[in-house]
Scaffold this motif. Structure first.
Motif, short mmCIF file in Angstrom:
data_model
loop_
_atom_site.label_atom_id
_atom_site.label_comp_id
_atom_site.label_asym_id
_atom_site.label_seq_id
_atom_site.Cartn_x
_atom_site.Cartn_y
_atom_site.Cartn_z
N ASN A 13 0.83 -1.21 0.00
CA ASN A 13 0.00 0.00 0.00
C ASN A 13 0.87 1.26 0.00
O ASN A 13 1.99 1.25 0.50
N LYS A 14 0.31 2.34 -0.54
CA LYS A 14 1.07 3.60 -0.67
C LYS A 14 0.94 4.45 0.60
O LYS A 14 -0.13 4.49 1.23
N PRO A 15 2.03 5.14 0.96
CA PRO A 15 1.93 6.13 2.04
C PRO A 15 0.85 7.15 1.73
O PRO A 15 0.57 7.41 0.56
N ILE A 16 0.21 7.71 2.75
CA ILE A 16 -0.88 8.68 2.56
C ILE A 16 -0.43 10.06 3.06
O ILE A 16 0.11 10.18 4.16
N VAL A 17 -0.66 11.05 2.19
CA VAL A 17 -0.16 12.41 2.41
C VAL A 17 -1.33 13.36 2.68
O VAL A 17 -2.39 13.21 2.09
N PHE A 18 -1.14 14.32 3.60
CA PHE A 18 -2.09 15.43 3.72
C PHE A 18 -1.36 16.71 4.09
O PHE A 18 -0.24 16.67 4.62
N ASP A 19 -1.99 17.82 3.77
CA ASP A 19 -1.41 19.14 4.03
C ASP A 19 -2.30 19.90 5.00
O ASP A 19 -3.53 19.81 4.92
N LEU A 20 -1.69 20.66 5.91
CA LEU A 20 -2.44 21.54 6.81
C LEU A 20 -1.79 22.92 6.76
O LEU A 20 -0.55 23.02 6.69
N PRO A 21 -2.60 23.97 6.80
CA PRO A 21 -2.00 25.32 6.84
C PRO A 21 -1.19 25.50 8.12
O PRO A 21 -1.62 25.07 9.19
#
Ligand code: 5GP
Ligand code: MN
Ligand code: MN
Ligand code: MN
Length: 298
Positions: A285-293
């Protein structure tokens, strides 16, 4: 006419605004079936950010992985860039020093500025009660392997994680974000950080401060990333109610139920099951990315 047995709606109302043990906490599949169509427990699958997308200006990028089970080194070439790496437990198979050192070396090779790690049920040597009592069938079945551990003194094994911040029922502030990590999960096969559903787990969730931005647990909450291959819900009911009614984090990161990999939301919190290993322990499975201000400095 009045019914002697309360309807589920009445049970829900009774607990509104507070987190208490659900009377059917030992039947998570049933509890989810009673909740899942309510707006208060909304459910939607989310398409995660593509790791190739440039980070928005002023944002902090988080990269989530979990359940690498001694195979994290395979990610070295492909792990997305980011500011904060999060690993939600089960980085080893039994928590032996050799496994922990290997994982720590992997972390040392990564460019991410901050790395957050929690333990899972496979980090047997990190569980002080289990190691002290030595009465778990897991401890006994690994007795030979764990002899290595006794000589080296298991109490010092978490300190082998020199290349990250290890969180065990603890909070850290990273780049202005409040991040909290906890290893506990509902008991299953007598491994590390197992606790009974209901009050024993709720006692741990009650340690989580309100206002945490990113919550990291090894196990999933009820209903999000918790569906097993046998179509049972394995998530913790009281973890879901703690997240929804009290802590309200922006993101909740976990693993443990490998086949529950993926991202969902209740329209308030985004839930990420970041298991790298499949149910057959293949790290595909692929790593999961998210962005936060970036939080404004007051
Ligand atoms: P692990 O041994 O790595 O913690 O979990 C591996 C697999 O065991 C999971 O992907 C899931 O299939 C199964 N498993 C772990 N915990 C539970 C549980 O509490 N309930 C059920 N039904 N399966 C579990
Ligand atoms: Mn696992
Ligand atoms: Mn019980
Ligand atoms: Mn696990």
């Amino acid at each position: 006419s009045m019914s002697a047995k309360p309807r589920d709606e009445d049970i829900e109302d009774e607990y509104a605004g507070e987190v208490a043990v659900h009377p059917e906490t030992h039947r998570p599949t049933y509890v989810w079936d009673t909740m899942k169509n309510r707006s208060s427990t909304g459910y939607r699958v989310v398409t995660p950010v593509c790791p190739d997308t440039p980070k928005p200006e002023g944002a902090v990028r988080f990269v989530c992985i979990s359940d690498t089970h001694n195979q994290a080194a395979r990610l070295i070439q492909t792990l997305p860039a980011g500011d904060v790496l999060i690993h939600a437990g089960d980085f080893t198979n039994t928590g032996r020093p050799s496994e922990v050192k290997r994982f720590n070396e992997f972390l040392g090779h990564l460019p991410h500025r901050h790395k957050i790690v929690i333990a899972g049920n496979h980090e047997v040597t990190f569980d002080r009660q289990l190691m002290t009592e030595q009465n778990s069938h897991v401890f006994m079945s690994f007795a030979t392997a764990l002899q290595e551990v006794k000589q080296e003194d298991w109490k010092h094994i978490p300190a082998l994680l020199t290349n990250c911040t290890y969180l065990e029922d603890a909070e850290v502030n990273i780049m202005g974000f409040r991040i909290y990590g906890s290893p506990w999960q509902p008991e299953f096969c007598d491994w590390a950080f197992n606790l009974q559903r209901g009050q024993p787990l709720l006692d741990k969730w009650n340690l989580i401060p309100a206002g945490i931005d990113v919550l990291v647990t090894h196990g999933p909450p009820l209903g999000h990333g918790d569906l097993t291959t046998s179509k049972e819900r394995a998530g913790c009911v009281e973890l879901l109610t703690t997240v929804q009614r009290r802590v309200k984090p922006k993101y909740h990161i976990f693993g443990h139920i490998h086949e529950g990999y993926g991202v969902t939301t209740d329209n308030k919190t985004t839930f990420i099951n970041a298991s790298i290993c499949t149910v057959n322990y293949s790290p595909s499975n692929k790593p999961i990315v998210f962005d936060l201000p970036t939080p404004k400095i007051p």
